[in-house]
Design a protein around this motif. Structure first.
Motif, mmCIF file in Angstrom:
data_model
loop_
_atom_site.group_PDB
_atom_site.id
_atom_site.type_symbol
_atom_site.label_atom_id
_atom_site.label_comp_id
_atom_site.label_asym_id
_atom_site.label_seq_id
_atom_site.Cartn_x
_atom_site.Cartn_y
_atom_site.Cartn_z
ATOM 1 N N GLN A 1 23.573 73.139 115.457
ATOM 2 C CA GLN A 1 24.380 72.892 114.274
ATOM 3 C C GLN A 1 24.335 71.421 113.918
ATOM 4 O OE1 GLN A 1 28.395 74.258 114.655
ATOM 5 N NE2 GLN A 1 28.930 73.764 112.551
ATOM 6 N N VAL A 2 24.094 71.162 112.634
ATOM 7 C CA VAL A 2 24.002 69.781 112.168
ATOM 8 C C VAL A 2 25.407 69.212 112.081
ATOM 9 C CG1 VAL A 2 23.230 68.305 110.298
ATOM 10 C CG2 VAL A 2 21.923 70.366 110.874
ATOM 11 N N PRO A 3 25.651 68.051 112.684
ATOM 12 C CA PRO A 3 27.015 67.520 112.717
ATOM 13 C C PRO A 3 27.540 67.037 111.368
ATOM 14 C CG PRO A 3 25.484 65.966 113.699
ATOM 15 C CD PRO A 3 24.722 67.229 113.462
ATOM 16 N N LEU A 4 26.649 66.546 110.522
ATOM 17 C CA LEU A 4 27.042 66.054 109.205
ATOM 18 C C LEU A 4 26.226 66.775 108.137
ATOM 19 C CD1 LEU A 4 27.069 62.216 109.971
ATOM 20 C CD2 LEU A 4 28.977 63.813 110.104
ATOM 21 N N VAL A 5 26.849 67.043 107.020
ATOM 22 C CA VAL A 5 26.175 67.768 105.945
ATOM 23 C C VAL A 5 26.301 66.974 104.652
ATOM 24 C CG1 VAL A 5 26.061 69.886 104.616
ATOM 25 C CG2 VAL A 5 26.628 69.983 107.050
ATOM 26 N N GLU A 6 25.152 66.612 104.089
ATOM 27 C CA GLU A 6 25.139 65.920 102.802
ATOM 28 C C GLU A 6 24.961 66.928 101.667
ATOM 29 O OE1 GLU A 6 22.644 63.407 105.777
ATOM 30 O OE2 GLU A 6 22.834 65.504 105.173
ATOM 31 N N SER A 7 25.506 66.578 100.517
ATOM 32 C CA SER A 7 25.307 67.382 99.323
ATOM 33 C C SER A 7 25.433 66.472 98.105
ATOM 34 C CB SER A 7 26.334 68.523 99.249
ATOM 35 O OG SER A 7 27.644 68.005 99.198
ATOM 36 N N GLY A 8 25.041 67.010 96.960
ATOM 37 C CA GLY A 8 25.198 66.283 95.709
ATOM 38 C C GLY A 8 23.925 65.665 95.161
ATOM 39 N N GLY A 9 22.836 65.793 95.885
ATOM 40 C CA GLY A 9 21.589 65.250 95.380
ATOM 41 C C GLY A 9 21.055 66.069 94.214
ATOM 42 N N GLY A 10 20.007 65.543 93.595
ATOM 43 C CA GLY A 10 19.404 66.264 92.482
ATOM 44 C C GLY A 10 18.509 65.361 91.667
ATOM 45 N N LEU A 11 18.153 65.874 90.496
ATOM 46 C CA LEU A 11 17.309 65.133 89.562
ATOM 47 C C LEU A 11 18.184 64.515 88.470
ATOM 48 C CD1 LEU A 11 14.528 64.382 88.324
ATOM 49 C CD2 LEU A 11 14.577 66.632 87.203
ATOM 50 N N VAL A 12 17.998 63.249 88.228
ATOM 51 C CA VAL A 12 18.809 62.558 87.223
ATOM 52 C C VAL A 12 17.917 61.561 86.478
ATOM 53 C CG1 VAL A 12 19.569 60.763 88.845
ATOM 54 C CG2 VAL A 12 20.982 61.302 86.843
ATOM 55 N N PRO A 14 16.996 57.986 84.576
ATOM 56 C CA PRO A 14 17.370 56.576 84.801
ATOM 57 C C PRO A 14 18.620 56.215 84.011
ATOM 58 C CG PRO A 14 15.013 56.767 84.485
ATOM 59 C CD PRO A 14 15.581 58.129 84.211
ATOM 60 N N GLY A 15 19.494 55.493 84.666
ATOM 61 C CA GLY A 15 20.766 55.140 84.052
ATOM 62 C C GLY A 15 21.875 56.130 84.325
ATOM 63 N N GLY A 16 21.520 57.264 84.872
ATOM 64 C CA GLY A 16 22.512 58.299 85.149
ATOM 65 C C GLY A 16 23.255 58.060 86.453
ATOM 66 N N SER A 17 24.110 59.034 86.794
ATOM 67 C CA SER A 17 24.957 58.926 87.988
ATOM 68 C C SER A 17 24.893 60.195 88.813
ATOM 69 C CB SER A 17 26.416 58.678 87.579
ATOM 70 O OG SER A 17 26.555 57.462 86.882
ATOM 71 N N LEU A 18 25.117 60.033 90.089
ATOM 72 C CA LEU A 18 25.287 61.145 91.014
ATOM 73 C C LEU A 18 26.336 60.754 92.033
ATOM 74 C CD1 LEU A 18 21.639 62.304 91.927
ATOM 75 C CD2 LEU A 18 23.328 63.626 90.646
ATOM 76 N N ARG A 19 27.009 61.758 92.569
ATOM 77 C CA ARG A 19 27.922 61.505 93.674
ATOM 78 C C ARG A 19 27.497 62.341 94.864
ATOM 79 N NH1 ARG A 19 34.386 62.692 94.146
ATOM 80 N NH2 ARG A 19 33.592 64.838 94.297
ATOM 81 N N LEU A 20 27.148 61.664 95.937
ATOM 82 C CA LEU A 20 26.787 62.342 97.175
ATOM 83 C C LEU A 20 28.020 62.509 98.053
ATOM 84 C CD1 LEU A 20 23.478 60.486 98.098
ATOM 85 C CD2 LEU A 20 23.819 62.421 96.553
ATOM 86 N N SER A 21 28.038 63.603 98.794
ATOM 87 C CA SER A 21 29.134 63.881 99.721
ATOM 88 C C SER A 21 28.586 64.034 101.128
ATOM 89 C CB SER A 21 29.855 65.165 99.319
ATOM 90 O OG SER A 21 30.410 65.063 98.030
ATOM 91 N N CYS A 22 29.376 63.599 102.075
ATOM 92 C CA CYS A 22 29.051 63.745 103.495
ATOM 93 C C CYS A 22 30.264 64.388 104.154
ATOM 94 C CB CYS A 22 28.759 62.384 104.110
ATOM 95 S SG CYS A 22 28.476 62.406 105.893
ATOM 96 N N ALA A 23 30.079 65.582 104.686
ATOM 97 C CA ALA A 23 31.184 66.323 105.275
ATOM 98 C C ALA A 23 30.863 66.703 106.718
ATOM 99 C CB ALA A 23 31.472 67.572 104.453
ATOM 100 N N ALA A 24 31.922 66.959 107.466
ATOM 101 C CA ALA A 24 31.753 67.364 108.859
ATOM 102 C C ALA A 24 32.797 68.402 109.211
ATOM 103 C CB ALA A 24 31.887 66.157 109.791
ATOM 104 N N SER A 25 32.437 69.339 110.070
ATOM 105 C CA SER A 25 33.385 70.374 110.463
ATOM 106 C C SER A 25 33.974 70.119 111.846
ATOM 107 C CB SER A 25 32.709 71.748 110.443
ATOM 108 O OG SER A 25 31.583 71.748 111.300
ATOM 109 N N GLU A 26 33.273 69.372 112.671
ATOM 110 C CA GLU A 26 33.722 69.176 114.043
ATOM 111 C C GLU A 26 34.131 67.730 114.338
ATOM 112 O OE1 GLU A 26 30.859 72.672 115.948
ATOM 113 O OE2 GLU A 26 30.920 70.666 116.829
ATOM 114 N N TYR A 27 34.024 66.849 113.351
ATOM 115 C CA TYR A 27 34.361 65.449 113.555
ATOM 116 C C TYR A 27 35.305 64.993 112.455
ATOM 117 C CZ TYR A 27 30.402 65.512 116.741
ATOM 118 O OH TYR A 27 29.543 65.816 117.761
#
Length: 129
Positions: A1-12, A14-27
């Motif tokens: 099991q991966v301890p940390l999980v990233e999400s929120g990536g994608g195609l954007v 130039p000049g745009g915005s994204l918000r990445l998230s880092c979540a954990a279930s056991e920490y």
């Protein structure tokens, strides 16, 4: 099991915005220093930003020069999540973004991957028109 999980990536555009998230279930992330790193094709992994524990340390932050003024790192204890808000994105920001944790209690934010012992699998960010 991966301890940390990233999400929120994608195609954007130039000049745009994204918000990445880092979540954990056991920490509990607000107990640790959390870093964001990225790796572009053919390049070495580089540090992007980090935040010290705001429970056991001072919650201080640091940014690589390449993203200073454009990216913001922040944590949400209630959601056990650390975010990387990325604004004014450039094609050179294209990379796989990873979050990592330093589980030494009272650890502070350091822009060096050597200090982090838990890693996620990464999320792809592509900035292109």
């Amino acid at each position: 099991q991966v301890p940390l999980v990233e999400s929120g990536g994608g195609l954007v555009r130039p000049g745009g915005s994204l918000r990445l998230s880092c979540a954990a279930s056991e920490y509990t992330l607000d107990h640790y220093a959390i870093g964001w790193f990225r790796q572009a094709p053919g390049k070495e992994r580089e540090a992007v930003s980090c935040i010290s524990s705001f429970v056991l340390s001072d919650g201080g932050t640091a940014y690589a020069d390449a993203v200073k003024g454009r990216f913001i790192i922040a944590g949400d204890s209630a959601k056990n999540t650390v975010y990387l808000q990325m604004n004014s994105l450039k094609p050179e920001d294209t990379a796989v973004y990873y979050c990592a944790a330093n589980t030494d209690l009272f650890s502070t934010c350091v822009l060096s991957s050597d200090k982090y012992n838990l890693w996620g699998q990464g999320t792809q960010v592509t900035v292109s028109s």
